[in-house]
Design a protein around this motif. Structure first.
Motif, short mmCIF file in Angstrom:
data_model
loop_
_atom_site.label_atom_id
_atom_site.label_comp_id
_atom_site.label_asym_id
_atom_site.label_seq_id
_atom_site.Cartn_x
_atom_site.Cartn_y
_atom_site.Cartn_z
N TYR A 28 0.88 -1.16 0.00
CA TYR A 28 0.00 0.00 0.00
C TYR A 28 0.92 1.20 0.00
O TYR A 28 1.40 1.58 1.05
CB TYR A 28 -0.90 -0.10 1.23
N ASP A 70 -2.30 -0.91 -5.22
CA ASP A 70 -3.26 -0.51 -4.18
C ASP A 70 -3.81 0.88 -4.53
O ASP A 70 -3.49 1.43 -5.60
CB ASP A 70 -2.55 -0.55 -2.81
N ILE A 102 -6.54 -3.07 -7.13
CA ILE A 102 -7.60 -2.99 -6.14
C ILE A 102 -8.80 -2.30 -6.77
O ILE A 102 -8.65 -1.36 -7.56
CB ILE A 102 -7.11 -2.25 -4.88
N TRP A 119 -8.97 -7.09 -7.14
CA TRP A 119 -8.85 -7.17 -5.68
C TRP A 119 -10.00 -6.37 -5.08
O TRP A 119 -10.00 -5.15 -5.12
CB TRP A 119 -7.49 -6.59 -5.31
N ASP A 172 -11.71 -5.04 -1.99
CA ASP A 172 -11.44 -4.74 -0.58
C ASP A 172 -12.62 -3.93 -0.04
O ASP A 172 -13.53 -3.55 -0.79
CB ASP A 172 -10.13 -3.93 -0.54
N ARG A 213 -11.80 -9.43 0.69
CA ARG A 213 -11.59 -9.37 2.13
C ARG A 213 -12.82 -9.91 2.85
O ARG A 213 -12.72 -10.67 3.79
CB ARG A 213 -11.29 -7.93 2.56
N TRP A 221 -8.18 -13.16 1.65
CA TRP A 221 -7.06 -12.90 2.57
C TRP A 221 -7.65 -12.23 3.81
O TRP A 221 -8.55 -11.40 3.71
CB TRP A 221 -5.99 -12.04 1.88
N ASP A 237 -6.19 -6.94 7.61
CA ASP A 237 -5.09 -6.17 8.16
C ASP A 237 -4.52 -6.75 9.45
O ASP A 237 -4.70 -6.22 10.55
CB ASP A 237 -5.55 -4.72 8.39
N PHE A 271 0.56 -6.86 7.94
CA PHE A 271 0.15 -5.61 7.29
C PHE A 271 0.45 -4.40 8.16
O PHE A 271 1.14 -3.46 7.75
CB PHE A 271 -1.34 -5.68 6.96
N HIS A 279 2.46 -8.27 1.69
CA HIS A 279 1.73 -6.99 1.64
C HIS A 279 1.99 -6.23 2.94
O HIS A 279 2.20 -6.83 3.98
CB HIS A 279 0.23 -7.26 1.48
C1 GLC Z 1 -7.41 -1.98 3.63
C2 GLC Z 1 -6.92 -3.32 3.14
C3 GLC Z 1 -5.44 -3.25 2.83
C4 GLC Z 1 -5.19 -2.15 1.83
C5 GLC Z 1 -5.74 -0.83 2.33
C6 GLC Z 1 -5.65 0.27 1.29
O1 GLC Z 1 -6.83 -1.67 4.86
O2 GLC Z 1 -7.18 -4.34 4.07
O3 GLC Z 1 -4.97 -4.48 2.36
O4 GLC Z 1 -3.82 -2.04 1.59
O5 GLC Z 1 -7.09 -0.97 2.68
O6 GLC Z 1 -6.35 -0.05 0.16
#
Ligand code: GLC
Length: 822
Positions: A277, A305, A342, A420, A422, A484, A497, A500, A533, A558
């Motif tokens: 990120y 990201d 993402i 991805w 999220d 997520r 996955w 965080d 993370f 990550h």
């Molecule tokens: C959330 C995700 C993480 C990502 C971040 C920014 O915290 O869980 O994996 O890097 O958002 O997109």
């Protein structure tokens, strides 16, 4: 978020805890039921219950505290066509029963209690004699008996022990409410994924229970009282399936027949993934790619990201940072890399933008109770320039899913390989609950409802829309989606996955029971952020995590924004070398890993397995969570403690081999193994075939590589190896290759029979290298191919210093037999 066992905060939980039984109405007495097909339907003034044999080994219980059932609809269930039930039904004055070939369901009418036994009369699942089914307002719940010899597993993505009763039978309560849990600790509950499914193992016999209710639900496993397991939901029906084994693997097979299975992933997605990120601008992405190739560290995927976006708004590119994404992606492809981006489900509310306008036109957004479009702050509200709130696609509306799916073209046109998803709990930057107002309105596939009912499936339906959209754009390729949040059945659409996690040892250790719990709950394509993370890991932790991550089905590094560099080479040359070796091992084992993932796609049985899944009769396996099996044959005991000099490894019954040295070890005992920073203890079950290849830098280099088959002899054993082109969907039409490998030991000789190829696919010309762990005291004297003696070393075969005999052949795909004689 609250902590396991010591609940304080979570909405609704307090009520459950204090009102554990007080305040609940019991269903009470039922008059004799009516028979409807393979079901018995009971009705009284308080509610309606149906008990139905869905198949001979699956029983569905449905209770509603009303006069009639609602719509029979499920987002989780993929098929109820699960084979004949052929139930024999008897209705009596005090008791009724429903018997199939596998199960005997006996129902007492007053008080209403259900008890299930197997055909041999072993008790499987019984309502608690005092409580049974209850309700309080809209809430529904059932209390079941929990005996000291019952072990409980599953419940999806959960912190805590693999065995859900806790370490000392103190019990624990688990909440199903998908939650954005940034920086969670190893006892935080709930997390991002909600899977209301558990498995019970009792003296080697297993069954599963799946509560098909999307509302917030709670599972009390021996917590409020050690001899009861209770589960229920805040609203909706108590609609659950009881799934008989008796083998735990069979329970997963049948549970995933009901809720669907992971489609076979593209092979590249089983390679190594590098993420942070965030990587930007383009020159940084190219720099990362260069490092992998120049340092000879294998990798397949680089991830972008939210900083690739303009103002964090999905379906945009920040053109300052990424002026020509298509060209960049093409260049990366040329070097064997794929790119995943993402795509959060919260486009900015921005009149005039094509995404927002087209979504409005398709009437695709979640609404407020007054019918206006619901808007709330998420990432686009944090944009440096022109911040603004987001709108949220209504994925519970088929037209909303179609609309979202059509947007995937934005990415596929540029050559993005995977998506991805999220923030799809959904996460919203409004305290204290960090999610959408629960009064918002969803289409709910034609029966409008609110966030209380749809919250838990928002992620599942988001990934469904992404998956289906990718498939529409690229019908001949396997979609890849990572998510997520999801719900039961989410394995049909996306890998998972667990969000965080923290960069600490506890999180590394906790990842194993968590990922194994997901696997036991039908979700087999899983992996935690390697290195952690939140915050920054030490070099040692990264290396240990990389080693464990070799066997995460999804292997991705990550880290969060602002943390130090977290790439395999970021920790000095010694760590770089060990991290490289770990990733190389991943690539060497890819034929084996792919084979195990193929098995998971066909049976639901995960590649990453707790020992209890393979050895349910062995009481010593029941609570092991710091070692695991990959497939049935590799036992992995990664080092999970700082500065460890040794670790203990339990090897179940049978003979085992040290993967690295070929040394034989006996099973049914715990070994102490000395470890260094380089060590990743792996043991191979006698009888195993391990399918390997030489190290490659990415999966694109696999064609033409020798297939290496390591054979670990036992009295007799067999395995199947599945292969295909790794990318297209032709395998669904039989364009694949399966071969059977059989080995036998007799009179000191080892014979290996390779069966004829099944299926229409063939790899490009390559060598087949068989390596046999030769059990004899002296080197073998003769090796025969059929009746033909192969030339002695150094020609056709060779004994190695490591005790393996190697035979090299060209891989011809016809049946043959090889005999190695003492
Ligand atoms: C959330 C995700 C993480 C990502 C971040 C920014 O915290 O869980 O994996 O890097 O958002 O997109």
């Amino acid at each position: 978020m609250r902590r396991l066992v010591t609940p304080v905060l979570a909405l609704g939980w307090l009520f459950w805890a204090t009102a554990a039984h007080a305040g609940w109405d019991s269903l009470g007495a039922m008059p004799a039921p009516e028979r409807q097909g393979d079901a018995l339907v009971f009705k009284n003034a308080q509610g309606i219950v149906s008990v139905q044999a869905v198949a001979s080994d699956i029983v569905r219980v449905r209770f509603s505290p009303t006069t009639a059932f609602g719509r029979d609809h499920s987002y989780a269930v993929a098929s109820r066509d699960l084979g004949p039930a052929e139930a024999r039904i008897e209705v009596g004055a005090a008791r009724s029963s429903l018997k199939t070939a596998a199960l005997d369901v006996s129902i007492r009418h007053d008080p209403f209690r259900i008890a299930v036994r197997d055909a041999a009369g072993h008790p499987i699942d019984e309502d608690d004699p005092e409580r049974g089914i209850g309700f309080a307002g809209t809430q529904v719940k059932v209390w079941k008996k929990l005996s000291p010899d019952q072990y409980v597993y599953g419940l999806g993505e959960k912190n805590g022990r693999l065995s859900k009763r806790g370490p000392h039978w103190g019990g624990a309560t688990y909440v199903m409410w998908t939650t954005d849990a940034y920086d969670y600790a190893d006892d935080t509950d709930p997390l991002y994924v909600s899977i209301p499914f558990y498995m019970v193992l009792r003296q080697g016999r297993a069954h599963g229970v799946f509560l098909d209710n999307t509302h917030r639900s709670v599972f009390d496993v021996g917590h409020e009282s050690t001899d009861r397991l209770a589960f229920g939901a805040e609203d909706g029906e108590l609609d659950y399936y009881l799934i008989y084994g008796p083998e735990p693997k069979r329970v997963i097979d049948r549970y995933t027949a009901l809720t669907g299975r992971m489609p076979l992933p593209p092979r590249w997605s089983l390679g190594f993934h590098q993420c942070r990120y965030s990587y930007y601008p383009e020159s940084k992405v190219r720099f990362i790619a260069d490092n992998f190739r120049e340092r000879r560290i294998p990798a397949d995927v680089i991830w972008l990201d939210i900083h690739y976006l303009e103002g964090y708004n999905p379906f945009t590119w920040d053109k300052q940072r990424f002026p020509d994404p298509k060209q960049m992606i093409a260049d990366l492809r040329g070097r064997g890399f794929r790119l995943v981006t993402i795509v959060d489900p919260h486009p900015k509310q921005q009149p005039g933008s094509w995404v927002y306008d087209s979504g409005l036109k398709a009437d695709a957004f979640v609404k407020n109770p007054d019918g206006s479009v619901h808007a709330a702050p998420v990432w686009p509200s944090n944009a440096e320039q022109d911040p603004g709130p987001s709108v949220f696609p209504d994925f519970s509306k088929p037209a909303g899913r179609d609309w979202w799916g059509s947007l995937m073209k934005f990415y596929t046109d540029d050559g993005v390989a995977g998506i991805w998803n999220d923030m799809n709990e959904p996460a919203v930057f409004v305290d204290p609950f960090h999610t959408m107002d629960l009064d918002v309105r969803f289409d709910n596939e034609g029966q409008p409802s609110d966030g209380r009912e749809l919250h838990n499936v928002y992620g599942l339906l988001n990934t469904r829309a992404s998956f289906e959209g990718l498939l529409k754009q690229r019908p001949d390729q396997r979609p890849f989606v990572l998510t997520r949040a999801t719900f039961a059945g989410g394995q049909r659409y996306a890998a998972v996955w667990p969000g965080d996690n923290q960069a600490d040892w506890g999180a590394l250790r906790a990842s194993l029971p968590m990922l194994m719990g997901l696997g036991l709950s039908g979700v087999s394509f899983v992996g935690s952020d390697i290195g952690g993370f939140a915050k920054a890991p030490t070099a040692e932790l990264v290396t240990r995590w990389m080693q464990a991550g070799v066997f995460y089905p999804f292997m991705r590094m990550h880290t969060e924004v602002g943390s130090p560099d977290q790439e395999p080479w970021s920790y000095g040359t010694r760590h770089e070398a060990i991290n490289r070796r770990a990733i190389e091992l991943r690539y060497e084992l890819l034929p084996h890993i792919y084979n195990a993932m193929h098995e998971a796609s066909g049976t639901g049985v995960p590649a990453l397995r707790p020992l209890m899944l393979e050895y349910p009769e062995d009481p010593r396996t029941l609570q092991i969570q710091d070692q695991f099996l990959f497939g049935a044959d590799l036992l992995v005991a990664p080092v999970l403690h700082q500065e460890a000099a040794q670790r203990s490894v339990y090897l179940p019954q049978g003979d085992w081999y040290d993967f690295w040295t070929g040394r034989r070890l006996s099973g049914d005992t715990t070994h102490r193994v000395a470890v260094s920073l380089e060590s990743l203890p792996i043991f191979v079950r006698a009888g195993a075939f391990v399918f390997r290849q030489p190290v490659v830098q990415h999966t694109g280099e696999m064609p033409g590589q020798p297939l290496i088959v390591d054979v670990y002899p036992a009295a007799s054993s067999e395995a199947r190896l599945y292969e295909d082109d790794g990318e297209s969907r032709d395998y669904l039409k039989g364009v694949s290759l399966t071969r059977r490998f059989v080995q036998k030991r007799a009179g000191g000789a080892v014979s290996i029979a390779v069966g004829a190829a099944e299926g229409a696919w063939r790899p490009s010309a390559r060598e087949l290298r068989l390596r046999v762990a030769w059990p004899g005291p002296a080197a073998p004297r003769r090796v025969r191919l059929g009746s033909l003696p192969l030339p002695a070393p150094p020609g056709g075969w060779a004994p190695g210093p490591d005790g393996f005999v190697t035979v090299q052949l060209s891989d011809r795909f016809d049946a043959f037999e090889l005999t190695i004689e003492p």
